[in-house]
Design a protein around this motif. Structure first.
Motif, PDB file in Angstrom:
ATOM      1  N   LEU A 112       0.807  -1.216   0.000  1.00 57.23           N
ATOM      2  CA  LEU A 112       0.000   0.000   0.000  1.00 57.23           C
ATOM      3  C   LEU A 112       0.838   1.262   0.000  1.00 57.23           C
ATOM      4  O   LEU A 112       0.471   2.252  -0.645  1.00 57.23           O
ATOM      5  CB  LEU A 112      -0.932   0.012   1.213  1.00 57.23           C
ATOM      6  CG  LEU A 112      -1.901  -1.167   1.345  1.00 57.23           C
ATOM      7  CD1 LEU A 112      -2.702  -1.042   2.632  1.00 57.23           C
ATOM      8  CD2 LEU A 112      -2.823  -1.238   0.136  1.00 57.23           C
ATOM      9  N   ALA A 113       1.943   1.269   0.739  1.00 58.45           N
ATOM     10  CA  ALA A 113       2.732   2.497   0.827  1.00 58.45           C
ATOM     11  C   ALA A 113       4.071   2.221   1.486  1.00 58.45           C
ATOM     12  O   ALA A 113       4.256   1.222   2.184  1.00 58.45           O
ATOM     13  CB  ALA A 113       1.972   3.562   1.620  1.00 58.45           C
ATOM     14  N   GLN A 114       5.018   3.151   1.238  1.00 61.28           N
ATOM     15  CA  GLN A 114       6.247   3.242   2.024  1.00 61.28           C
ATOM     16  C   GLN A 114       6.364   4.692   2.464  1.00 61.28           C
ATOM     17  O   GLN A 114       6.204   5.613   1.655  1.00 61.28           O
ATOM     18  CB  GLN A 114       7.482   2.836   1.230  1.00 61.28           C
ATOM     19  CG  GLN A 114       8.720   2.734   2.113  1.00 61.28           C
ATOM     20  CD  GLN A 114      10.006   2.557   1.327  1.00 61.28           C
ATOM     21  OE1 GLN A 114      10.315   3.372   0.462  1.00 61.28           O
ATOM     22  NE2 GLN A 114      10.746   1.507   1.629  1.00 61.28           N
ATOM     23  N   THR A 115       6.631   4.903   3.769  1.00 55.79           N
ATOM     24  CA  THR A 115       6.591   6.246   4.316  1.00 55.79           C
ATOM     25  C   THR A 115       7.500   6.344   5.538  1.00 55.79           C
ATOM     26  O   THR A 115       8.009   5.329   6.031  1.00 55.79           O
ATOM     27  CB  THR A 115       5.147   6.620   4.698  1.00 55.79           C
ATOM     28  OG1 THR A 115       5.107   7.945   5.211  1.00 55.79           O
ATOM     29  CG2 THR A 115       4.605   5.673   5.766  1.00 55.79           C
ATOM     30  N   SER A 116       7.677   7.554   6.043  1.00 52.08           N
ATOM     31  CA  SER A 116       8.513   7.768   7.231  1.00 52.08           C
ATOM     32  C   SER A 116       7.695   8.200   8.444  1.00 52.08           C
ATOM     33  O   SER A 116       8.257   8.376   9.530  1.00 52.08           O
ATOM     34  CB  SER A 116       9.580   8.826   6.939  1.00 52.08           C
ATOM     35  OG  SER A 116       8.963  10.055   6.562  1.00 52.08           O
ATOM     36  N   GLN A 117       6.378   8.363   8.267  1.00 50.20           N
ATOM     37  CA  GLN A 117       5.524   8.778   9.377  1.00 50.20           C
ATOM     38  C   GLN A 117       4.090   8.356   9.079  1.00 50.20           C
ATOM     39  O   GLN A 117       3.630   8.459   7.939  1.00 50.20           O
ATOM     40  CB  GLN A 117       5.602  10.291   9.573  1.00 50.20           C
ATOM     41  CG  GLN A 117       4.847  10.804  10.786  1.00 50.20           C
ATOM     42  CD  GLN A 117       5.010  12.312  10.940  1.00 50.20           C
ATOM     43  OE1 GLN A 117       5.961  12.897  10.426  1.00 50.20           O
ATOM     44  NE2 GLN A 117       4.085  12.946  11.626  1.00 50.20           N
ATOM     45  N   ILE A 118       3.370   7.877  10.089  1.00 45.36           N
ATOM     46  CA  ILE A 118       2.014   7.367   9.879  1.00 45.36           C
ATOM     47  C   ILE A 118       1.092   7.880  10.977  1.00 45.36           C
ATOM     48  O   ILE A 118       1.462   7.911  12.155  1.00 45.36           O
ATOM     49  CB  ILE A 118       1.994   5.819   9.862  1.00 45.36           C
ATOM     50  CG1 ILE A 118       2.748   5.286   8.648  1.00 45.36           C
ATOM     51  CG2 ILE A 118       0.562   5.278   9.854  1.00 45.36           C
ATOM     52  CD1 ILE A 118       2.844   3.784   8.602  1.00 45.36           C
ATOM     53  N   THR A 119      -0.123   8.243  10.579  1.00 45.71           N
ATOM     54  CA  THR A 119      -1.200   8.566  11.511  1.00 45.71           C
ATOM     55  C   THR A 119      -2.405   7.704  11.151  1.00 45.71           C
ATOM     56  O   THR A 119      -2.786   7.621   9.976  1.00 45.71           O
ATOM     57  CB  THR A 119      -1.586  10.051  11.442  1.00 45.71           C
ATOM     58  OG1 THR A 119      -0.457  10.847  11.803  1.00 45.71           O
ATOM     59  CG2 THR A 119      -2.740  10.354  12.390  1.00 45.71           C
ATOM     60  N   ILE A 120      -3.001   7.048  12.138  1.00 47.18           N
ATOM     61  CA  ILE A 120      -4.174   6.197  11.930  1.00 47.18           C
ATOM     62  C   ILE A 120      -5.285   6.693  12.850  1.00 47.18           C
ATOM     63  O   ILE A 120      -5.070   6.870  14.055  1.00 47.18           O
ATOM     64  CB  ILE A 120      -3.868   4.713  12.238  1.00 47.18           C
ATOM     65  CG1 ILE A 120      -2.712   4.217  11.360  1.00 47.18           C
ATOM     66  CG2 ILE A 120      -5.109   3.846  12.027  1.00 47.18           C
ATOM     67  CD1 ILE A 120      -2.244   2.808  11.704  1.00 47.18           C
ATOM     68  N   ARG A 121      -6.480   6.913  12.269  1.00 45.88           N
ATOM     69  CA  ARG A 121      -7.639   7.312  13.053  1.00 45.88           C
ATOM     70  C   ARG A 121      -8.717   6.239  12.923  1.00 45.88           C
ATOM     71  O   ARG A 121      -9.085   5.864  11.808  1.00 45.88           O
ATOM     72  CB  ARG A 121      -8.172   8.674  12.591  1.00 45.88           C
ATOM     73  CG  ARG A 121      -7.200   9.819  12.834  1.00 45.88           C
ATOM     74  CD  ARG A 121      -7.774  11.165  12.382  1.00 45.88           C
ATOM     75  NE  ARG A 121      -6.888  12.263  12.745  1.00 45.88           N
ATOM     76  CZ  ARG A 121      -5.876  12.681  11.992  1.00 45.88           C
ATOM     77  NH1 ARG A 121      -5.622  12.090  10.839  1.00 45.88           N
ATOM     78  NH2 ARG A 121      -5.104  13.682  12.400  1.00 45.88           N
TER      79      ARG A 121
END
Length: 717
Positions: free
Chosen positions: A662-671
């Protein structure tokens, strides 16, 4: 053929193993529970005189073991066991059976089995049987204590025929004034000077330098006592063996002033750096003397505790007097590198021995002492065996269970390594401890995987689980290992309604992975039954039970519309899940999850050059994601979706290569908008609606083995 009365009054070995598992999870002490049966206690109505009824016995077990659903059939077997034999080992009368069981005997039995210091146990058992509180026990009361100790010893694997006369001799010696009664002072003094009894009661540490660390051991070949030089007799050839130096004696010879164990430090600065052998009497049968090269007869030789060199008694002073610590010299912290200092030199008082010495380490060049941390409960108590082996191979002050302040002891050193023996949770505990400790350097960490899971150990090529191989080979692999930085991530969980009840999140740091959905739901169901040890005794039963939960989750599909319950942002950019049918989402730091599954899978080679990815850049393009490989050191996370339990199983068994990238990232927020099951590094919990922030914390210095251990499906644990 045994009568029904004989069989109903016995516990099987499986019963005893289950009982020990229950005791591992409990935190209460027997002396705390006994108070509930005293007058005005909450269970006082179930006690009469010295006895408790069947309901009271059940309440005792549930309270002491902290289990509400203790199996009734197991409770009945234990109740009949205590009913069947009176304090002298004779069958009880029918009237006694109707009158319940002796609370004193039950309490004494469990106090022997629980962890604790021998002095505390001796004082507790004395006061337990001192009915009139006059500070005296008569001979019949002392016999009752011994009988309960014998019962416990029998199920701990001791040969009680040898232990009973030792305890009887102790009783005779205790009553110094021949009054027929024993005072508390006489009882404690006699017990603390009786080595076999102390081993039975759980002596965990030495009281002074040079004292043996005894444990009961059975031998499958002819073995001789180092004190009387007689053979260990009996079917099981039982003897007491020192964990650190392998000095072996009969139980009855342990009290006859055996040779001292090896020193663990030097007492003056003049001895620092003086590399001298420490010779201990050993059964060197068939081994060759490394001075004259001739065979050593039984008990006619000695072994150096540090370099393991063997010599005839007469050759001990003929060879080199200097010890090089042998093949494991790079890992061993020798005693001449540890010295006793004054309170003025070290005011912290964190490295004080039981006999009052304050210890410090002197750095030595060209060695990398190994600080070992072992979780003794990992792998079905496999950790206990590993700890004992390392105490023999290395220096006993290098080897610690998780309660020992070993990091502070090594704080003077700049060039050392750490080996952590346990599962992913144990590794996480150690990395947190390193973060919190005020260390000059953060030492590199190797992993000896125990138990199940072990995802980080797999990625670092240490394998999925220790299978009993020679620890000396593992130490050689540590010596040749490579340093690898591994990312660690902070996770902050902010509940939407702080008043809404939910499980506490297990960790504040992610070392391996975070997930939400069906996989966490299965893990949560499984963790709720961890206290039901009837299925935890065997690893295969663990797996079958886990499979059962997975099957029920497949049918119920409790996380089927996961995309409607959460929103994911990568560096502030929403992740589009509208076209996905997912039941789980995993955030990966390493390429292993669920005990060996690689959800990200292998990446294909790009047609052109691999694009450079900036630290804050988010990649969601499906074609580009196919070319992105995981890296534990790139300060980036991978996000993967799973369609359900069946897909999880297909990936684990190799029938499918990966989940949905789905993604590669350096920061994640989940609600999230409803309560959902979640897990961090295999530890699950149920979380009410919340906002989750995942950000980079730091990097841990880890050691990677040069060759990978087998991780095929048939070798997974």
């Amino acid at each position: 053929m045994a009568s029904s009365d004989d069989t109903e009054g016995c516990l099987t070995s499986v019963d005893f193993i289950q009982l020990q598992y229950y005791m591992e999870y409990g935190s209460l002490r027997v002396k705390d529970v006994v108070k509930d049966f005293q007058p005005r206690g909450r269970f006082a109505q179930h006690s009469f005189g010295e006895r408790i009824d069947a309901v009271g016995f059940s309440l005792f077990l549930k309270t002491y073991l902290e289990v509400d659903d203790f199996p009734s059939d197991f409770c009945q077997r234990l109740y009949r066991y205590f009913q069947h034999m009176d304090q002298d080992g004779n069958a009880t009368s029918p009237q006694d059976k109707r009158d319940g069981v002796s609370l004193r005997d039950v309490s004494c039995y469990f106090s022997v089995l629980e962890e604790g210091q021998p002095r505390e146990k001796l004082e507790f058992t004395f006061r337990l049987y001192d009915k009139d509180c006059n500070g005296l026990l008569d001979s019949s009361e002392v016999d009752r204590i011994i009988n309960q100790m014998m019962r416990a010893a029998d199920y701990l694997g001791w040969d009680v025929t040898e232990l009973r006369p030792v305890l009887k001799d102790m009783m005779a010696a205790i009553d110094v004034d021949d009054s027929g009664t024993v005072t508390l002072e006489e009882w404690v003094k006699g017990g603390m000077n009786n080595v076999p009894l102390l081993v039975l009661l759980g002596l965990k540490m030495t009281e002074r330098d040079g004292q043996h660390i005894w444990r009961m051991k059975h031998y499958n070949k002819p073995t001789y006592c180092c004190v009387c030089q007689g053979m260990l007799l009996g079917l099981r050839k039982q003897g007491l063996c020192c964990t650190c130096c392998k000095y072996t004696v009969h139980s009855q010879c342990a009290n006859k002033n055996p040779e001292l164990c090896a020193r663990t430090f030097v007492k003056s600065k003049k001895e620092i750096g003086v590399a001298a052998h420490d010779w201990i009497r050993a059964d060197c049968s068939s081994a060759k003397c490394q001075v004259c090269n001739k065979k050593i007869k039984t008990l006619a030789g000695r072994r150096c505790v540090w370099c393991k060199e063997m010599r005839h008694d007469e050759c001990v002073f003929s060879g080199l007097s200097s010890c090089d610590c042998g093949p494991l010299r790079d890992h061993i912290l020798p005693p001449w590198a540890i010295y006793a200092v004054s309170k003025e030199e070290d005011s912290s008082l964190l490295n004080v021995t039981p006999d009052g010495h304050i210890l410090q380490i002197v750095p030595f060049p060209d060695i990398h002492p190994l600080l070992v941390f072992v979780n003794p409960k990992s792998g079905g108590k496999q950790g206990e065996r590993v700890l004992r082996k390392f105490q023999f191979l290395l220096h006993p002050r290098q080897d610690n269970n998780l309660a020992h302040p070993g990091l502070h002891f090594f704080h003077n050193l700049r060039d050392y390594r750490i080996l952590v023996c346990g599962g992913d949770g144990t590794v996480g505990w150690l990395l947190d401890a390193i973060d919190k400790a005020d260390l000059q350097v953060h030492p590199p960490v190797a992993v000896l995987p125990l138990g199940t899971g072990n995802d980080l150990a797999r990625c670092l090529r240490w394998g999925g689980g220790y299978e009993g191989s020679d620890l000396r080979e593992i130490l050689k692999e540590i010596e040749a290992s490579e340093l690898v930085p591994v990312d660690r991530w902070s996770i902050q969980v902010i509940p939407e309604d702080p008043q809404e009840a939910g499980d506490p999140e297990p960790y504040e740091i992610i070392n391996n992975y975070f997930s939400v959905g069906v996989d966490a739901s299965i893990a949560h169901l499984f963790s709720r039954e961890k206290r039901n040890v009837t299925f935890l005794v065997l690893r295969m039963k663990n797996k079958l039970r886990y499979f059962e939960f997975a099957t029920s989750e497949t049918i119920s599909a409790s996380c089927k519309k996961l995309k409607d319950c959460l929103v994911i942002e990568c560096c502030g950019r929403p992740l589009d899940l509208s076209s996905k049918s997912l039941e789980a989402i995993a955030v990966l730091n390493i390429p292993s999850i669920h005990g060996g599954s690689n959800l990200w899978g292998e990446s294909k080679k790009p047609d052109g050059m691999t694009p450079d990815v900036e630290g804050g850049e988010v990649i969601t393009d499906p074609e580009l994601l196919k070319t992105i490989s995981q890296d534990m050191s790139d300060k980036r996370l991978e996000v993967v979706g799973l369609e359900g339990v069946i897909e999880m199983g297909q990936i684990y068994t190799g029938l499918k290569s990966a989940g949905q990238r789905l993604a590669q990232t350096s920061q994640i927020t989940i609600r999230t908008t409803k309560a959902l099951p979640m897990q961090i590094d295999g530890e699950p919990w149920m979380q009410p609606p919340c906002t989750i922030h995942i950000t980079h914390k730091n990097q841990a210095s880890m050691l990677m083995a040069t060759t990978s251990k087998s991780s095929s499906f048939f070798h997974r644990k």
